[in-house]
Design a protein around this motif. Structure first.
Motif, mmCIF file in Angstrom:
data_model
loop_
_atom_site.group_PDB
_atom_site.id
_atom_site.type_symbol
_atom_site.label_atom_id
_atom_site.label_comp_id
_atom_site.label_asym_id
_atom_site.label_seq_id
_atom_site.Cartn_x
_atom_site.Cartn_y
_atom_site.Cartn_z
ATOM 1 N N ARG A 141 0.815 -1.219 0.000
ATOM 2 C CA ARG A 141 0.000 0.000 0.000
ATOM 3 C C ARG A 141 0.848 1.268 0.000
ATOM 4 O O ARG A 141 0.438 2.310 -0.471
ATOM 5 N N GLU A 142 2.023 1.160 0.588
ATOM 6 C CA GLU A 142 2.857 2.354 0.763
ATOM 7 C C GLU A 142 3.728 2.661 -0.443
ATOM 8 O O GLU A 142 4.363 3.705 -0.502
ATOM 9 N N LEU A 143 3.800 1.700 -1.363
ATOM 10 C CA LEU A 143 4.758 1.858 -2.461
ATOM 11 C C LEU A 143 4.199 2.739 -3.572
ATOM 12 O O LEU A 143 3.804 2.269 -4.623
ATOM 13 N N VAL A 144 4.179 4.012 -3.310
ATOM 14 C CA VAL A 144 3.661 4.978 -4.266
ATOM 15 C C VAL A 144 4.856 5.595 -5.008
ATOM 16 O O VAL A 144 5.831 5.978 -4.368
ATOM 17 N N PRO A 145 4.790 5.661 -6.346
ATOM 18 C CA PRO A 145 5.907 6.234 -7.100
ATOM 19 C C PRO A 145 6.326 7.589 -6.540
ATOM 20 O O PRO A 145 5.476 8.389 -6.131
ATOM 21 N N GLY A 146 7.641 7.804 -6.495
ATOM 22 C CA GLY A 146 8.143 9.085 -6.012
ATOM 23 C C GLY A 146 8.462 9.092 -4.530
ATOM 24 O O GLY A 146 9.207 9.946 -4.053
ATOM 25 N N ARG A 147 7.885 8.168 -3.770
ATOM 26 C CA ARG A 147 8.201 8.161 -2.336
ATOM 27 C C ARG A 147 9.596 7.591 -2.111
ATOM 28 O O ARG A 147 10.144 6.908 -2.965
ATOM 29 N N ARG A 148 10.123 7.855 -0.939
ATOM 30 C CA ARG A 148 11.492 7.414 -0.633
ATOM 31 C C ARG A 148 11.472 6.243 0.341
ATOM 32 O O ARG A 148 10.966 6.370 1.462
ATOM 33 N N VAL A 150 13.861 3.602 2.442
ATOM 34 C CA VAL A 150 15.222 3.258 2.856
ATOM 35 C C VAL A 150 15.194 1.821 3.357
ATOM 36 O O VAL A 150 14.361 1.460 4.199
ATOM 37 N N ILE A 151 16.052 1.001 2.782
ATOM 38 C CA ILE A 151 16.081 -0.414 3.115
ATOM 39 C C ILE A 151 17.298 -0.670 3.985
ATOM 40 O O ILE A 151 18.422 -0.328 3.600
ATOM 41 N N VAL A 152 17.064 -1.223 5.163
ATOM 42 C CA VAL A 152 18.184 -1.525 6.051
ATOM 43 C C VAL A 152 18.544 -2.986 5.841
ATOM 44 O O VAL A 152 17.747 -3.882 6.110
ATOM 45 N N GLY A 153 19.734 -3.231 5.318
ATOM 46 C CA GLY A 153 20.178 -4.606 5.055
ATOM 47 C C GLY A 153 20.309 -4.863 3.568
ATOM 48 O O GLY A 153 19.342 -4.767 2.820
ATOM 49 N N GLY A 154 21.523 -5.168 3.144
ATOM 50 C CA GLY A 154 21.782 -5.445 1.731
ATOM 51 C C GLY A 154 21.902 -6.931 1.466
ATOM 52 O O GLY A 154 22.770 -7.373 0.714
ATOM 53 N N GLY A 155 21.029 -7.713 2.081
ATOM 54 C CA GLY A 155 20.939 -9.138 1.780
ATOM 55 C C GLY A 155 19.984 -9.335 0.613
ATOM 56 O O GLY A 155 19.516 -8.363 0.014
ATOM 57 N N TYR A 156 19.674 -10.606 0.307
ATOM 58 C CA TYR A 156 18.884 -10.801 -0.904
ATOM 59 C C TYR A 156 17.466 -10.250 -0.782
ATOM 60 O O TYR A 156 16.929 -9.723 -1.744
ATOM 61 N N ILE A 157 16.858 -10.307 0.400
ATOM 62 C CA ILE A 157 15.481 -9.789 0.509
ATOM 63 C C ILE A 157 15.479 -8.272 0.317
ATOM 64 O O ILE A 157 14.696 -7.723 -0.452
ATOM 65 N N GLY A 158 16.423 -7.598 0.994
ATOM 66 C CA GLY A 158 16.511 -6.151 0.849
ATOM 67 C C GLY A 158 16.738 -5.751 -0.596
ATOM 68 O O GLY A 158 16.114 -4.813 -1.105
ATOM 69 N N LEU A 159 17.607 -6.480 -1.274
ATOM 70 C CA LEU A 159 17.932 -6.119 -2.656
ATOM 71 C C LEU A 159 16.788 -6.444 -3.616
ATOM 72 O O LEU A 159 16.559 -5.722 -4.583
ATOM 73 N N GLU A 160 16.076 -7.523 -3.359
ATOM 74 C CA GLU A 160 14.920 -7.820 -4.210
ATOM 75 C C GLU A 160 13.854 -6.739 -4.049
ATOM 76 O O GLU A 160 13.243 -6.298 -5.032
ATOM 77 N N VAL A 161 13.661 -6.319 -2.817
ATOM 78 C CA VAL A 161 12.679 -5.256 -2.594
ATOM 79 C C VAL A 161 13.181 -3.955 -3.245
ATOM 80 O O VAL A 161 12.402 -3.221 -3.859
ATOM 81 N N ALA A 162 14.475 -3.717 -3.156
ATOM 82 C CA ALA A 162 15.040 -2.519 -3.796
ATOM 83 C C ALA A 162 14.729 -2.543 -5.293
ATOM 84 O O ALA A 162 14.281 -1.540 -5.865
ATOM 85 N N ALA A 163 14.951 -3.690 -5.925
ATOM 86 C CA ALA A 163 14.710 -3.799 -7.359
ATOM 87 C C ALA A 163 13.229 -3.576 -7.678
ATOM 88 O O ALA A 163 12.873 -2.814 -8.587
ATOM 89 N N THR A 164 12.372 -4.229 -6.898
ATOM 90 C CA THR A 164 10.933 -4.092 -7.142
ATOM 91 C C THR A 164 10.494 -2.637 -6.964
ATOM 92 O O THR A 164 9.725 -2.098 -7.771
ATOM 93 N N CYS A 165 10.975 -1.990 -5.919
ATOM 94 C CA CYS A 165 10.565 -0.604 -5.641
ATOM 95 C C CYS A 165 11.072 0.339 -6.728
ATOM 96 O O CYS A 165 10.377 1.271 -7.133
ATOM 97 N N ARG A 166 12.268 0.095 -7.182
ATOM 98 C CA ARG A 166 12.829 0.935 -8.238
ATOM 99 C C ARG A 166 11.973 0.808 -9.495
ATOM 100 O O ARG A 166 11.653 1.796 -10.149
ATOM 101 N N GLU A 167 11.594 -0.433 -9.794
ATOM 102 C CA GLU A 167 10.765 -0.651 -10.976
ATOM 103 C C GLU A 167 9.390 -0.027 -10.802
ATOM 104 O O GLU A 167 8.720 0.293 -11.765
#
Ligand SMILES: Cc1cc2nc3c(=O)[nH]c(=O)nc-3n(C[C@H](O)[C@H](O)[C@H](O)COP(=O)(O)OP(=O)(O)OC[C@H]3O[C@@H](n4cnc5c(N)ncnc54)[C@H](O)[C@@H]3O)c2cc1C
Ligand code: FES
Lengths: 408, 96
Positions: A141-148, A150-167
């Motif tokens: 619900r919170e993933l609205v384009p343009g919002r910021r 911050v992901i704490v943790g550069g493991g695979y879950i954090g990075l997958e979410v980073a990729a999804t959010c960027r997309e």
């Protein structure tokens, strides 16, 4: 065939689903009860940080088996049911509502839970963890384009979410405590490949970042994250992905041998011969690296769920398989085959520049693990060749015109 | 279940693997359709083979490494079901 009349399974995830499937497939005909505290039938978690979070995967497709499967096979499923105690003398488990279930054999398939950060502000609104469908419902619900975010943790879950959010058009920052991404599972070469990829996609990656606190606004909503070096990162949303802890508290309380996970033998049996454990919650001796390992992967939940069921029925376990794991970020499919613990050298097969390559991990000249990126050929071959004490010839290994199996 | 012939019906819009998972003891499909595990490997009835979209390189590469691969092998998670595929006949391949 065994003389069991009542099997109870605590937990309703990947390992539990595999165990009930195997029990019925192998002809177990007695009572079979699955108790899960989630409101859903067993489902796949991998899409939660990938396609399902991206919104491109319908909810009912997450289910490992459809509802009809459980009724056809007379599996008594209780959802929203939390087991709070195991009474080993009475051979009973009890639920939060005081009801009890008798068992002849018990499987603990309770999974793991996200490690919580105990820092100031960790309970502010807008701070998320990711493990369940309910978590995705809140985060999604919170993933609205343009919002910021911050992901704490550069493991695979954090990075997958980073990729999804960027997309999905969010501004993304990843704060990693160590000096590189996915540092517990891959070698530095792969870490830098992923770091460059995320940077190229516009993710701000910060390594050696030690998060100190989260600050909120006057409505109790997250506003920024502070690191111990004084740097501050503005955040509308925070996702914490700093690893998982085994759900072994029931087992600990019941006096089963545990050590950051429920200890099991090759048959997935705990220190009580009537109680088994499988999946993220179980700690087993790895035939590959010798030591005790607790794996968090679908493959492991599948193998152990199967083996626990076979052991209950008095059958021998499956051939020990080489563990494997996958992570999807953008169009990159990373597959990790084997356990690289203690490797003393790596050999690169192919060029990262081509976005399709592999890294071979060797210990004393033997191929003990392999990471493949967009390389289906190598990954399938690796599943047969890794961890078999095979000694590759190094300059062949680096020659991608040779199939992996011809490198020995 | 494995080795028996199946006919697949309905579920247009889904993957063949998802339809097979609905069968009594269908394919394991461990990776959930990511073209990674090959536990959704099937043999398509030769009559039907040419009516399917051809395999993408990743699927072909994976199939090429399988012990039980045959010319009519496919990964069922890579096949989109359409009405034209009603009644598609196939056999589930043995575990690798
Ligand atoms: C976001 C995310 C992405 C992932 N991606 C991948 C991936 O790409 N590849 C991969 O291989 N693995 C991935 N994993 C890991 C994989 O999903 C897990 O290893 C797997 O789900 C473990 O299965 P399990 O059955 O042990 O535990 P779970 O699937 O977690 O199931 C345990 C269940 O037991 C319930 N439970 C716990 N305690 C009790 C109790 N006392 N009473 C009743 N019920 C209880 C829990 O609520 C839960 O529903 C991912 C995990 C997450 C969270
Ligand atoms: S489901 Fe894993 S490859 Fe098809």
């Amino acid at each position: 065939m065994s003389t069991l009349r009542q099997i109870v399974i605590v937990g309703g995830g990947q390992a539990a689903a595999q165990a009930v499937d195997t029990l019925r497939r192998r002809g177990y005909d007695g009572g079979l009860t699955l108790l899960s505290d989630e409101p859903h039938l067993p489902y796949q978690r991998p899409p939660l940080s990938k396609k399902f979070l991206a919104g491109s995967f319908e909810r009912d497709r997450l289910l490992i088996r459809h509802a009809g499967f459980y009724s056809e096979h007379r599996i008594d499923v209780r959802l929203g049911y939390r087991v709070v105690q195991i009474d080993r003398d009475q051979m009973q488990v009890s639920g939060a509502d005081g009801s009890k279930y008798d068992y002849d054999a018990l499987l603990l398939a309770t999974g793991s839970r996200p490690r919580r950060l105990s820092i100031e502000g960790a309970d502010l609104q807008g701070v998320h963890y990711l493990r369940t469908i309910a978590d995705v419902d809140r985060l999604g619900r919170e993933l609205v384009p343009g919002r910021r975010i911050v992901i704490v943790g550069g493991g695979y879950i954090g990075l997958e979410v980073a990729a999804t959010c960027r997309e999905r058009g969010l501004e993304v920052t990843v704060l990693e405590m160590s000096d590189r991404l996915m540092n517990r599972v891959v070698c530095p070469e792969i870490s830098s490949f992923y770091e460059e990829e995320h940077a190229r996609r516009g993710v701000d990656i910060v390594c050696r970042a030690s998060v100190q606190g989260i600050h909120g606004d006057e409505h109790g909503r997250v506003r920024s994250i502070i690191c111990s070096d004084g740097n501050q990162y503005i955040a509308d949303i925070v996702l914490i992905g700093v690893g998982a802890l085994p759900n072994d508290d029931l087992a600990v309380a019941a006096g089963l041998d545990c050590a950051n996970g429920i200890m099991v033998d090759a048959h997935c049996r705990t220190s009580d011969p009537r109680i088994y454990a499988a999946g993220d919650c179980a700690l087993h001796r790895s035939h590959q690296c010798g030591g005790s390992v607790r794996l968090e992967s679908v493959d492991n939940a599948f193998e152990q769920g199967t083996n626990a069921a076979l052991a209950m029925l008095g059958e021998s376990p499956r051939m020990p398989a080489i563990p494997w794991f996958w992570s999807d970020q953008y169009d990159l499919k990373l597959i990790i085959v084997g356990l690289s613990t203690g490797y003393d050298r790596t050999v690169l097969r192919g060029r990262p520049f081509d976005r399709s390559f592999s890294v071979c991990y060797l210990r004393d000249g033997e191929l003990i693990a392999m990471d493949t990126i967009n390389n289906a050929k190598d990954q399938m071959a690796a599943r047969k060749l890794v961890g078999q004490r095979n000694r590759p010839i190094l300059d062949r290994l680096a020659d991608t015109s040779r199939p992996l199996r011809d490198c020995f | 279940m494995q080795g028996n012939e199946h006919r697949v019906d309905g579920l247009a819009g889904r993957k063949l693997m998802e339809a097979l998972r609905e069968f009594d003891f269908g394919v394991a499909a461990i990776c959930g359709g990511m073209c990674s595990c090959a536990t959704c490997h099937v043999y398509i009835d030769p009559e039907w083979l040419s009516r399917l979209q051809p395999a993408e390189p990743a699927e072909r590469d994976l199939l090429a490494e399988l012990r039980h691969a045959r010319p009519n092998s496919r990964l069922s998670c890579q096949i989109d079901l359409t009405d034209a595929l009603n009644d598609l006949a196939l056999t589930i391949a043995p575990e690798e």
